[in-house]
Design a protein around this motif. Structure first.
Motif, PDB file in Angstrom:
ATOM      1  N   MET A   1       0.834  -1.210   0.000  1.00  0.00           N
ATOM      2  CA  MET A   1       0.000   0.000   0.000  1.00  0.00           C
ATOM      3  C   MET A   1       0.865   1.254   0.000  1.00  0.00           C
ATOM      4  SD  MET A   1      -3.150  -0.704  -0.139  1.00  0.00           S
ATOM      5  CE  MET A   1      -3.970   0.801   0.401  1.00  0.00           C
ATOM      6  N   CYS A   2       0.274   2.341  -0.467  1.00  0.00           N
ATOM      7  CA  CYS A   2       0.992   3.600  -0.446  1.00  0.00           C
ATOM      8  C   CYS A   2       1.170   4.039   0.990  1.00  0.00           C
ATOM      9  CB  CYS A   2       0.192   4.677  -1.190  1.00  0.00           C
ATOM     10  SG  CYS A   2      -0.060   4.265  -2.914  1.00  0.00           S
ATOM     11  N   LYS A   3       2.276   4.672   1.272  1.00  0.00           N
ATOM     12  CA  LYS A   3       2.455   5.193   2.625  1.00  0.00           C
ATOM     13  C   LYS A   3       2.719   6.687   2.569  1.00  0.00           C
ATOM     14  CE  LYS A   3       7.394   4.174   3.110  1.00  0.00           C
ATOM     15  NZ  LYS A   3       7.948   3.309   2.118  1.00  0.00           N
ATOM     16  N   PRO A   4       2.136   7.443   3.524  1.00  0.00           N
ATOM     17  CA  PRO A   4       2.377   8.883   3.528  1.00  0.00           C
ATOM     18  C   PRO A   4       3.860   9.163   3.737  1.00  0.00           C
ATOM     19  CG  PRO A   4       0.592   8.295   5.001  1.00  0.00           C
ATOM     20  CD  PRO A   4       1.268   7.016   4.602  1.00  0.00           C
ATOM     21  N   ILE A   5       4.347  10.268   3.204  1.00  0.00           N
ATOM     22  CA  ILE A   5       5.794  10.508   3.276  1.00  0.00           C
ATOM     23  C   ILE A   5       6.255  11.041   4.625  1.00  0.00           C
ATOM     24  CG2 ILE A   5       7.730  11.200   1.840  1.00  0.00           C
ATOM     25  CD1 ILE A   5       5.402  12.771   0.297  1.00  0.00           C
ATOM     26  N   SER A  18      -8.364  15.321   4.426  1.00  0.00           N
ATOM     27  CA  SER A  18      -7.508  15.854   3.380  1.00  0.00           C
ATOM     28  C   SER A  18      -6.415  16.683   4.050  1.00  0.00           C
ATOM     29  CB  SER A  18      -8.325  16.725   2.431  1.00  0.00           C
ATOM     30  OG  SER A  18      -7.492  17.213   1.421  1.00  0.00           O
ATOM     31  N   THR A  19      -5.173  16.274   3.850  1.00  0.00           N
ATOM     32  CA  THR A  19      -4.080  16.939   4.535  1.00  0.00           C
ATOM     33  C   THR A  19      -3.880  18.345   3.977  1.00  0.00           C
ATOM     34  OG1 THR A  19      -3.051  14.782   4.644  1.00  0.00           O
ATOM     35  CG2 THR A  19      -1.672  16.660   5.212  1.00  0.00           C
TER      36      THR A  19
ATOM     37  N   PRO B 150      -3.981  14.788  -0.469  1.00  0.00           N
ATOM     38  CA  PRO B 150      -3.103  13.959   0.370  1.00  0.00           C
ATOM     39  C   PRO B 150      -2.041  13.288  -0.488  1.00  0.00           C
ATOM     40  CG  PRO B 150      -5.410  13.529   0.868  1.00  0.00           C
ATOM     41  CD  PRO B 150      -5.397  14.407  -0.337  1.00  0.00           C
ATOM     42  N   ARG B 151      -0.851  13.308   0.035  1.00  0.00           N
ATOM     43  CA  ARG B 151       0.291  12.852  -0.755  1.00  0.00           C
ATOM     44  C   ARG B 151       0.692  11.438  -0.374  1.00  0.00           C
ATOM     45  NH1 ARG B 151       4.324  17.536  -0.664  1.00  0.00           N
ATOM     46  NH2 ARG B 151       2.425  18.503  -1.471  1.00  0.00           N
ATOM     47  N   GLU B 237      -3.755   2.369  -4.776  1.00  0.00           N
ATOM     48  CA  GLU B 237      -2.327   2.257  -5.096  1.00  0.00           C
ATOM     49  C   GLU B 237      -1.982   2.993  -6.387  1.00  0.00           C
ATOM     50  OE1 GLU B 237      -1.210  -1.893  -5.150  1.00  0.00           O
ATOM     51  OE2 GLU B 237      -0.527  -1.734  -3.078  1.00  0.00           O
TER      52      GLU B 237
END
Lengths: 112, 431
Positions: A1-5, A18-19, B150-151, B237
Motif C-alpha cells: 500500500m501507499c504510505k504517507p511521506i 484531506s491533509t 493527500p500525498r 495504489e
C-alpha cells in the motif's frame, strides 16, 4: 500500500481527511522547456532510398528501422501496411513497392 | 547529434512547428506533404556536411546483428543513454546503472514514446488535468490543486512490455531493447482514487481511460489512450505522480504528471497525463484492443507461426532477476570466493527469494537480499561463487516472488516480444 511521506503526516491525518498543503513538504514543480534532437538523418542508399526517405521520416527517425534485425520480407511488407492502415501514415501507394523492396534488401532474410 | 534549436534556422517555417510543438494542420496536409518532405530531405543532406562527433558505441547482447548502439548524451535532462531511436525517443538504460543501487537515477531512467509530437515546453501555471465522463462533476485541476491533495509515496518498477524484445528468437520487429527498458523509482504523488472521488464516479462506471499531451504527427492516427478497470483505478495504489526520486519528473519521463500503476507494465503508466475519462463501457480503442495484447497462455507463450490464439491486454508483471556485477564473458579467479550481485523484482508482488546456480542450473544456492523498499521495488541481491574447476561456467540467477511464481527455464515467445522473464545466464571463465 501507499504510505504517507513525512512522519508528521501520521499525526495530522487523524485531524483531517484531506491533509492541508501547509503540513506537506512543498515539492518544486517548475515550468520546463527543453530542446529535443530532431533525428533527421536520411536512410542510406542514394536513389534506392528515395521512396523511404520521402514517405517515412516525417513520423520517425531512420535509426529505429536501421536497428531492426533481419526479418522476412513478408514481415517488412506487413510493417509498411501497419504504418499506412493503422497509424495512418500518408504513404504514397505507388511508393509502397519501392519501400518494401528497400527494406527487404537491407534487412530481409528467409527466417520463418 | 543535431538539436532542434540548431537545425531550426535552416528549415522552412511550417516544418519548425511540426516537430514537437504542434500538429500539422489537417485540411491541406496531403498536398503540402511532398514538398515538406523534400525539404526535410534537403535539410538532412545539408546538415550531413557537419563534422560527425566521435560517439561511444555500446554493444548489446542481442542474438544477431545489428548489436551496436550509440551512447547518447544529447537528450535533455538525461546523461548517457543507449540510443534506440531519436524521434520519437527510445532511450535505454545501460546495465551498469542498475549496479549502483535499488533506485534508477532520473537522468538515466529509460524513455519510450509512441508519437513524435511531444510538447517540449510545459507551463505549470497553465497546465490542467481534466477529469470527465461518467462523473457527477467534471474537474479541471491545476498542479496546485493536485499538490493540495493527500500525498503518497511508493517505490515501484516501471518496465516496458517489450523490455528484452531484442533477445527474442526468432527475432521480432519493434524496439530492439536489451534488458534496460526498465527502472525503479520512488514515486510521489496523489491517489487516482482521491481525484476520482472528488469528481464523483457515477454508478455504472466500468473503466477509466487516460491520455497524455503527446500526439501523432498524422492527425487521424489513433491517440495513445490506455484504460484501467474502475476497481483497479480506485484501489488506492494507482497514483498520479508529480515526482520521482524526490524531484519533478524529467520531461521525457512524463513531466508534469504521470500515472503510476504498481506491478503493471509501463504501457499503462501514461506520461504527461492530462485527461482522465470515466467510462460506462469497456474501452475498445486500438491501444487496448489490438496493440499491447498478449496470448492468453502461460507466460504469454506461443510457438512461432501459431495462430487462432485468444489475445488479452497485457497486465501484471512477472518476476525477473539480473546480474549487474559480473559481465557475460568475464574472467574470474578459480578456487576463490568471488562476489556477485544484481537486482530482482517480483513483478506484481514482492521478492521471496533470489537463487544462484554456478553449475548451469543443476543446483541452486541462496543469495542475500538487500533492503526491502516495498513489494513493487527492485531489490538488490548478493552472493559469492566458488568455482573449483578452471574453464567455462554458466552462472544463473532466478527470482521467486511472494506468490510462488518463479522465472522459467525456457524463454517465452510471442510476436510482439512481450513479457520476457526467462532465467538469466552469464558465462564466465574461471582462471
Amino acid at each position: 500500500m501507499c504510505k504517507p511521506i513525512p512522519a508528521i503526516l501520521c499525526l495530522t491525518t487523524a485531524l483531517a481527511v484531506s491533509t492541508p498543503a501547509w503540513v506537506q513538504e512543498q515539492p518544486q514543480i517548475k515550468s520546463t522547456t527543453v530542446d529535443l534532437p530532431t533525428g533527421d538523418d536520411l536512410f542510406p542508399g542514394g536513389t534506392a532510398a528515395d521512396a523511404i526517405n520521402n514517405n517515412c521520416l516525417a513520423c520517425h527517425s531512420a535509426d529505429m528501422v536501421l536497428n531492426q534485425p533481419m526479418l522476412p520480407p513478408a514481415t517488412w511488407e506487413a510493417e509498411v501496411y501497419k504504418m499506412i492502415r493503422i497509424y495512418r501514415a500518408p504513404v504514397d501507394e505507388t511508393d509502397v513497392p519501392a519501400i518494401v523492396a528497400y527494406l527487404a534488401k537491407l534487412k530481409g532474410n528467409n527466417q520463418r | 547529434m543535431r538539436h532542434y534549436s540548431i537545425s531550426a534556422g535552416s528549415l522552412p517555417d511550417d516544418l519548425k512547428i511540426s516537430h514537437g510543438l504542434a500538429k500539422t494542420s489537417a485540411p491541406d496536409r496531403t498536398p503540402s506533404r511532398r514538398s515538406l518532405l523534400r525539404q526535410i530531405a534537403f535539410a538532412g543532406v545539408s546538415l550531413m556536411a557537419e563534422p560527425a562527433l566521435a560517439e561511444q558505441l555500446i554493444k548489446l547482447p542481442l542474438p544477431s546483428d545489428p548489436r551496436e548502439r550509440p551512447l547518447s548524451h544529447d537528450f535533455p535532462q538525461k546523461a548517457g543513454m543507449i540510443l534506440q531511436r531519436i524521434r520519437p525517443p527510445l532511450l535505454e538504460t545501460p546495465m551498469e546503472v542498475f549496479d549502483r543501487g535499488a533506485f534508477t537515477p532520473n537522468d538515466q531512467f529509460y524513455v519510450r514514446w509512441h508519437w513524435a509530437v511531444i510538447p517540449n515546453s510545459v507551463d505549470v501555471n497553465r497546465f490542467r488535468l481534466s477529469v470527465r465522463g461518467h462523473v457527477d462533476h467534471a474537474l479541471s485541476l491545476s498542479i496546485e490543486d493536485i499538490l493540495r491533495l493527500p500525498r503518497v509515496e511508493l517505490a515501484a518498477v516501471n518496465q516496458c512490455s517489450g523490455n528484452s524484445r531484442g533477445l527474442f528468437w526468432p527475432r521480432v520487429p519493434g524496439a530492439q531493447w536489451a534488458n534496460g527498458a526498465m527502472g525503479n523509482a520512488k514515486w510521489t504523488g496523489v491517489r487516482l482514487k482521491d481525484v476520482l472521488d472528488r469528481a464523483g464516479v457515477k454508478n455504472g462506471a466500468v473503466q477509466v481511460r487516460l491520455k497524455g499531451l503527446d500526439e501523432a504527427v498524422v492527425p487521424d492516427a489513433p491517440d495513445f489512450r490506455k484504460s484501467l478497470a474502475i476497481d483497479h483505478a480506485r484501489d488506492g495504489e494507482v497514483m498520479i505522480a508529480f515526482a520521482m526520486n524526490g524531484e519533478q519528473l524529467p520531461l521525457l519521463n512524463g513531466f508534469p504528471l504521470r500515472l503510476v500503476v504498481p506491478g503493471w507494465y509501463s504501457t499503462y503508466w501514461v506520461k504527461m497525463l492530462c485527461d482522465i475519462e470515466v467510462g460506462d463501457k469497456p474501452d475498445d480503442n486500438y491501444w487496448m484492443a489490438v496493440a499491447y495484447t498478449i496470448p492468453d497462455t502461460p507466460h504469454a507463450n506461443i510457438v512461432p507461426g501459431q495462430s487462432g490464439v485468444k489475445m488479452i491486454p497485457i497486465n501484471r508483471m512477472v518476476p525477473r532477476s539480473f546480474f549487474t556485477k559480473v559481465a557475460d564473458g568475464a574472467s574470474i579467479p578459480a578456487n576463490t570466493q568471488v562476489p556477485v550481485r544484481g537486482i530482482a523484482f517480483g513483478g506484481d508482488t514482492g521478492v521471496a527469494k533470489v537463487e544462484l546456480s554456478s553449475d548451469g542450473g543443476k543446483s541452486w544456492q541462496a543469495t542475500t537480499l538487500g533492503t526491502d523498499y516495498g513489494k513493487y521495488s527492485f531489490r538488490q541481491w548478493e552472493a559469492s561463487v566458488l568455482l573449483s574447476e578452471k574453464g567455462n561456467h554458466a552462472l544463473l540467477v532466478r527470482c521467486t516472488n511472494l506468490a510462488g511464481d518463479v522465472q522459467p527455464n525456457e524463454p517465452n515467445w510471442n510476436g510482439s516480444g512481450f513479457m520476457r522473464n526467462v532465467i538469466e545466464t552469464v558465462h564466465v571463465n574461471a582462471i
